[in-house]
Design an enzyme around this catalytic site. Sequence first.
Site, PDB file in Angstrom:
ATOM      1  N   ARG A 103       0.814  -1.211   0.020  1.00 29.27           N
ATOM      2  CA  ARG A 103       0.062  -0.173  -0.002  1.00 29.27           C
ATOM      3  C   ARG A 103       0.891   1.310  -0.016  1.00 29.27           C
ATOM      4  O   ARG A 103       0.647   2.148   0.460  1.00 29.27           O
ATOM      5  CB  ARG A 103      -0.961   0.034   1.204  1.00 29.27           C
ATOM      6  CG  ARG A 103      -1.714  -1.252   1.347  1.00 29.27           C
ATOM      7  CD  ARG A 103      -2.390  -1.755   0.218  1.00 29.27           C
ATOM      8  NE  ARG A 103      -3.377  -2.943   0.359  1.00 29.27           N
ATOM      9  CZ  ARG A 103      -3.728  -3.669  -0.575  1.00 29.27           C
ATOM     10  NH1 ARG A 103      -3.596  -3.261  -1.896  1.00 29.27           N
ATOM     11  NH2 ARG A 103      -4.185  -4.737  -0.304  1.00 29.27           N
ATOM     12  N   LYS A 132       0.757  -8.854  13.954  1.00 31.34           N
ATOM     13  CA  LYS A 132      -0.701  -9.383  13.103  1.00 31.34           C
ATOM     14  C   LYS A 132      -0.485 -10.734  13.260  1.00 31.34           C
ATOM     15  O   LYS A 132       0.255 -11.448  12.548  1.00 31.34           O
ATOM     16  CB  LYS A 132      -0.387  -8.712  11.762  1.00 31.34           C
ATOM     17  CG  LYS A 132      -1.582  -9.197  10.881  1.00 31.34           C
ATOM     18  CD  LYS A 132      -1.360  -8.448   9.336  1.00 31.34           C
ATOM     19  CE  LYS A 132      -2.539  -9.004   8.409  1.00 31.34           C
ATOM     20  NZ  LYS A 132      -2.622  -8.077   7.297  1.00 31.34           N
ATOM     21  N   GLU A 148      -5.616 -12.478   8.229  1.00 33.18           N
ATOM     22  CA  GLU A 148      -5.556 -12.556   6.775  1.00 33.18           C
ATOM     23  C   GLU A 148      -4.279 -13.457   6.473  1.00 33.18           C
ATOM     24  O   GLU A 148      -3.445 -13.039   5.827  1.00 33.18           O
ATOM     25  CB  GLU A 148      -5.120 -11.245   6.300  1.00 33.18           C
ATOM     26  CG  GLU A 148      -6.307 -10.366   6.345  1.00 33.18           C
ATOM     27  CD  GLU A 148      -6.168  -8.827   5.798  1.00 33.18           C
ATOM     28  OE1 GLU A 148      -4.968  -8.213   5.544  1.00 33.18           O
ATOM     29  OE2 GLU A 148      -6.880  -8.009   5.272  1.00 33.18           O
ATOM     30  N   ARG A 197     -18.505  -8.874   9.495  1.00 31.30           N
ATOM     31  CA  ARG A 197     -16.936  -8.483   9.482  1.00 31.30           C
ATOM     32  C   ARG A 197     -16.826  -7.493  10.494  1.00 31.30           C
ATOM     33  O   ARG A 197     -16.050  -7.282  11.157  1.00 31.30           O
ATOM     34  CB  ARG A 197     -16.317  -8.230   8.205  1.00 31.30           C
ATOM     35  CG  ARG A 197     -15.001  -7.515   8.273  1.00 31.30           C
ATOM     36  CD  ARG A 197     -14.244  -7.502   7.010  1.00 31.30           C
ATOM     37  NE  ARG A 197     -13.116  -6.608   7.150  1.00 31.30           N
ATOM     38  CZ  ARG A 197     -12.057  -6.564   5.915  1.00 31.30           C
ATOM     39  NH1 ARG A 197     -12.584  -7.009   4.778  1.00 31.30           N
ATOM     40  NH2 ARG A 197     -11.361  -5.793   6.197  1.00 31.30           N
ATOM     41  N   LYS A 227      -7.872  -0.447  14.425  1.00 31.76           N
ATOM     42  CA  LYS A 227      -8.164   0.587  13.452  1.00 31.76           C
ATOM     43  C   LYS A 227      -9.129   1.403  13.695  1.00 31.76           C
ATOM     44  O   LYS A 227     -10.169   1.016  14.420  1.00 31.76           O
ATOM     45  CB  LYS A 227      -8.508  -0.340  12.309  1.00 31.76           C
ATOM     46  CG  LYS A 227      -7.186  -1.032  11.578  1.00 31.76           C
ATOM     47  CD  LYS A 227      -7.434  -1.416  10.443  1.00 31.76           C
ATOM     48  CE  LYS A 227      -6.277  -2.361   9.737  1.00 31.76           C
ATOM     49  NZ  LYS A 227      -6.356  -2.646   8.284  1.00 31.76           N
ATOM     50  N   ASP A 265     -12.004  -1.144   7.520  1.00 25.44           N
ATOM     51  CA  ASP A 265     -10.578  -1.183   6.983  1.00 25.44           C
ATOM     52  C   ASP A 265     -10.462   0.155   6.291  1.00 25.44           C
ATOM     53  O   ASP A 265     -10.097   0.229   5.102  1.00 25.44           O
ATOM     54  CB  ASP A 265     -10.447  -2.627   6.024  1.00 25.44           C
ATOM     55  CG  ASP A 265      -8.610  -2.456   5.882  1.00 25.44           C
ATOM     56  OD1 ASP A 265      -7.936  -1.833   6.393  1.00 25.44           O
ATOM     57  OD2 ASP A 265      -8.586  -3.333   4.685  1.00 25.44           O
ATOM     58  N   GLU A 323      -5.193   3.049  15.486  1.00 24.92           N
ATOM     59  CA  GLU A 323      -4.393   2.834  14.438  1.00 24.92           C
ATOM     60  C   GLU A 323      -4.981   3.716  12.999  1.00 24.92           C
ATOM     61  O   GLU A 323      -6.284   3.447  12.788  1.00 24.92           O
ATOM     62  CB  GLU A 323      -4.269   1.567  13.813  1.00 24.92           C
ATOM     63  CG  GLU A 323      -3.485   1.404  12.526  1.00 24.92           C
ATOM     64  CD  GLU A 323      -3.143  -0.227  11.945  1.00 24.92           C
ATOM     65  OE1 GLU A 323      -3.350  -1.024  13.143  1.00 24.92           O
ATOM     66  OE2 GLU A 323      -2.994  -0.476  10.836  1.00 24.92           O
ATOM     67  N   GLU A 333      -4.640   4.381   0.922  1.00 25.00           N
ATOM     68  CA  GLU A 333      -5.019   3.146   0.317  1.00 25.00           C
ATOM     69  C   GLU A 333      -6.645   3.177  -0.391  1.00 25.00           C
ATOM     70  O   GLU A 333      -6.677   2.950  -1.687  1.00 25.00           O
ATOM     71  CB  GLU A 333      -4.874   1.892   1.181  1.00 25.00           C
ATOM     72  CG  GLU A 333      -5.465   0.602   0.556  1.00 25.00           C
ATOM     73  CD  GLU A 333      -5.483  -0.685   1.724  1.00 25.00           C
ATOM     74  OE1 GLU A 333      -4.894  -0.339   2.732  1.00 25.00           O
ATOM     75  OE2 GLU A 333      -5.965  -1.636   1.400  1.00 25.00           O
ATOM     76  N   GLU A 384     -15.167  11.717  -1.036  1.00 27.57           N
ATOM     77  CA  GLU A 384     -16.071  11.170  -0.616  1.00 27.57           C
ATOM     78  C   GLU A 384     -17.342  11.086  -1.555  1.00 27.57           C
ATOM     79  O   GLU A 384     -18.078  10.206  -2.085  1.00 27.57           O
ATOM     80  CB  GLU A 384     -16.553  11.310   0.963  1.00 27.57           C
ATOM     81  CG  GLU A 384     -17.762  10.890   1.337  1.00 27.57           C
ATOM     82  CD  GLU A 384     -18.214  11.048   2.888  1.00 27.57           C
ATOM     83  OE1 GLU A 384     -18.136  12.309   3.050  1.00 27.57           O
ATOM     84  OE2 GLU A 384     -18.519  10.055   3.454  1.00 27.57           O
ATOM     85  N   TRP A 429     -14.450 -11.576   1.459  1.00 30.72           N
ATOM     86  CA  TRP A 429     -14.036 -10.732   2.427  1.00 30.72           C
ATOM     87  C   TRP A 429     -14.766 -10.177   3.548  1.00 30.72           C
ATOM     88  O   TRP A 429     -14.526  -9.051   4.239  1.00 30.72           O
ATOM     89  CB  TRP A 429     -12.972  -9.522   1.730  1.00 30.72           C
ATOM     90  CG  TRP A 429     -11.997 -10.019   0.668  1.00 30.72           C
ATOM     91  CD1 TRP A 429     -11.925 -10.406  -0.590  1.00 30.72           C
ATOM     92  CD2 TRP A 429     -10.623 -10.191   1.284  1.00 30.72           C
ATOM     93  NE1 TRP A 429     -10.714 -10.923  -0.792  1.00 30.72           N
ATOM     94  CE2 TRP A 429     -10.034 -10.674   0.182  1.00 30.72           C
ATOM     95  CE3 TRP A 429     -10.013 -10.030   2.460  1.00 30.72           C
ATOM     96  CZ2 TRP A 429      -8.466 -11.056   0.438  1.00 30.72           C
ATOM     97  CZ3 TRP A 429      -8.711 -10.343   2.744  1.00 30.72           C
ATOM     98  CH2 TRP A 429      -7.928 -10.972   1.387  1.00 30.72           C
TER      99      TRP A 429
HETATM  100  C1  GCU Z   1      -5.654  -3.991   4.599  1.00 25.08           C
HETATM  101  C2  GCU Z   1      -4.672  -3.769   3.484  1.00 25.08           C
HETATM  102  C3  GCU Z   1      -3.641  -4.760   3.582  1.00 25.08           C
HETATM  103  C4  GCU Z   1      -3.032  -4.868   4.932  1.00 25.08           C
HETATM  104  C5  GCU Z   1      -4.169  -5.015   6.067  1.00 25.08           C
HETATM  105  C6  GCU Z   1      -3.665  -4.905   7.399  1.00 25.08           C
HETATM  106  O1  GCU Z   1      -6.468  -5.292   4.415  1.00 25.08           O
HETATM  107  O2  GCU Z   1      -5.217  -3.983   2.312  1.00 25.08           O
HETATM  108  O3  GCU Z   1      -2.697  -4.545   2.512  1.00 25.08           O
HETATM  109  O4  GCU Z   1      -1.929  -5.954   5.241  1.00 25.08           O
HETATM  110  O5  GCU Z   1      -5.260  -4.041   6.002  1.00 25.08           O
HETATM  111  O6  GCU Z   1      -3.977  -3.790   8.056  1.00 25.08           O
HETATM  112  O7  GCU Z   1      -3.331  -5.903   8.069  1.00 25.08           O
END
Ligand code: GCU
Length: 676
Positions: free
Chosen positions: A157, A279, A283, A333, A357, A362, A384, A390, A508, A538
Amino acid sequence: QKTDEYKCWLRYERKKDLANIEALKKIVVLEKTEIIKSAVEELKRGILSITGIEPEVIADREGNNSAIVLATVDSSNMTTLNRSLNNDGYMLQSFTKPKERIYLTGKTDKGVLYAAFHFLRILQTNRDYQQLDIIENPKTQLRMINHWDNMDGSIERGYAGHSIFFENNQFILDYGRIKDYARLMASIGINGISINNVNVHKAETNLITKELLPDVAKVANIFRQYGIRLFLSINYASTIEIGGLSTADPLDPQVREWWTKKTAEIYQYIEDFGGFVVKADSEHRPGPFTYNRNHADGANMLGEALLPFDGIVIWRCFVYDCLQDWRDRTTDRAKAAYDHFKPLDGQFLENVILQIKNGPMDFQVREPVSPLFGAMPETNQVLEFQITQEYTGQQKHLCYLIPQWKKVLDFDTYAKGEGSTVKKVVDGTLFHYKYSGISAVTNIGNESSWTGHILAQANLYGYGRLIWNPDLPEATITDEWVTQTFGKHPKILNTVKEMLADSWSIYEKYTAPLGVGWMVNPNHHYGPNVDGYEYSPWGTYHFADWKGIGVNRTKKDGTGYTEQYFPENFDMYESVETCPDELVLFFHHVPYTHVLKSGTTVIQHIYNTHFEGVEDVENLLESWISLNGFVDEKRYNDILQRLTIQLEHSKEWRDIINTYFYRKSGINDELNRVIY
Ligand code: GCU
């Protein structure tokens, strides 16, 4: 010679009226540390550039000379100040008699450095430096930047080139650039930087091995001179990947021992190492779930290893099912982070901090505030943000994010009654957290402007200034940035300020409407694609059909997400009557003919805002063109080019979104504008 775009807000433009000020010709240093050395160096550089005269460093405790005086509270015997300053706090004071003396006094040497940058900011923004009597204390304790840099040099990103740290799976060690980066960051008060991506792949897993730690230490050495602690993102499964064990079970004694030893080893290289960013179970990243353990088990294992060294674990709450079946209407989600973490409140070690976040999804253009803020009184929390754009135009589009962040920080969670704002949660005062703070994914790369779009430097600058003091008004931050970046001409100031102020709402308008989000192309997330994430795993759906659109997240007959909020906010979001327009499709599924509080229907709102958005971009472009001749050619043209691209792409957004909803709903635009 470094370019203006490279210097960002530390340009130190020449000011004729400051050329002959006696106090700027001498610097007195009452205590010498590495960090104070940086402060002196910066003052010399800045004052030379502003006045044309490099100040001389002299010893003059008695006050016989006009001078700037740098000291800590202890070295200046001003111990009474101790009560008014927190660890990173400082005081600026000036006296004109008998000699002109400007005192930059920090509680510690870090405070002295921050005071030096503050003083230079005063000179750059033409404020009165002769009547100084300022006490400054950062409201936020951890003021962090997260890099998503990979060791091959790419940046996840990233929209401003490659990593300034890595290339070809090695460190670049361009000390000059790293130092300039540290200067920029210290000037806005950043005190912690994690240098690698939260997705820790094979090469980066090795950052904590003896092969790479010497290089990590070299970066940390530069950071240290600017009061910044270095952090690393780690691979939760390191014990398997590089430790020779067959498990990463957090309760396994061998796993725990491995981390204890590993952590001690890291501190042999970097005595002030900040800690780990993690993390996990997110994902496709490994985590404690594999071993039927929870996140407290995982985080505490690392916390225990870091505790003897004052290190911290920053454990991310971005945990959700990314393999959802789009047909499954029961999983939401948005609920995931709260559902995973809230039940663990009170189970984390004192040096574990949860990083959340700003929104539950996201970093969309518009989201509600994550209901986790305020919901865990017994657990340290860090907020965060995402500076890198992005989902907000990828540094091709202008999108000033300070207004968005201020909205988040000022949001009242009602966790302890009225006034329980997010900023009070993350400055630690609401629940007396041991650690708290704010973190953000940075927008910089190795391009000469650092941020690609030169106006995106405002987001980086503004981030630092805002988290230092979340009460700073947006206008103050913008004024400071524009004046330092482009000079003090009122035409530039007014024009750029207005462009920035409106840019988030403009973006926006022509992108995803009413808080629904996700209408972007999959993977790279640039450009319009209404169904790009609709039939995907997702958890990112808008459910548009021929009658209506939006996600029903109510308790009454939806996913029940609204229940995660405290009653005042629950009530507001639960009812379509009280839910703010800008989030109505986030919380409710409504017909296209639903009338918003603004008086227009949803479908007409979509058409109107998309046409307006493009017109607004035309105006942005015109505003910028009116500055031709006021800004140096290089920066003028660069920004002009980006705005031209923005205009082209905003039309693409307008036409695709409008056409999609016209075809879905069959409802005409009341104004009969062109829809395809
Ligand atoms: C979003 C992003 C990813 C990143 C993820 C994260 O999904 O697209 O690139 O890894 O956030 O914050 O872990």
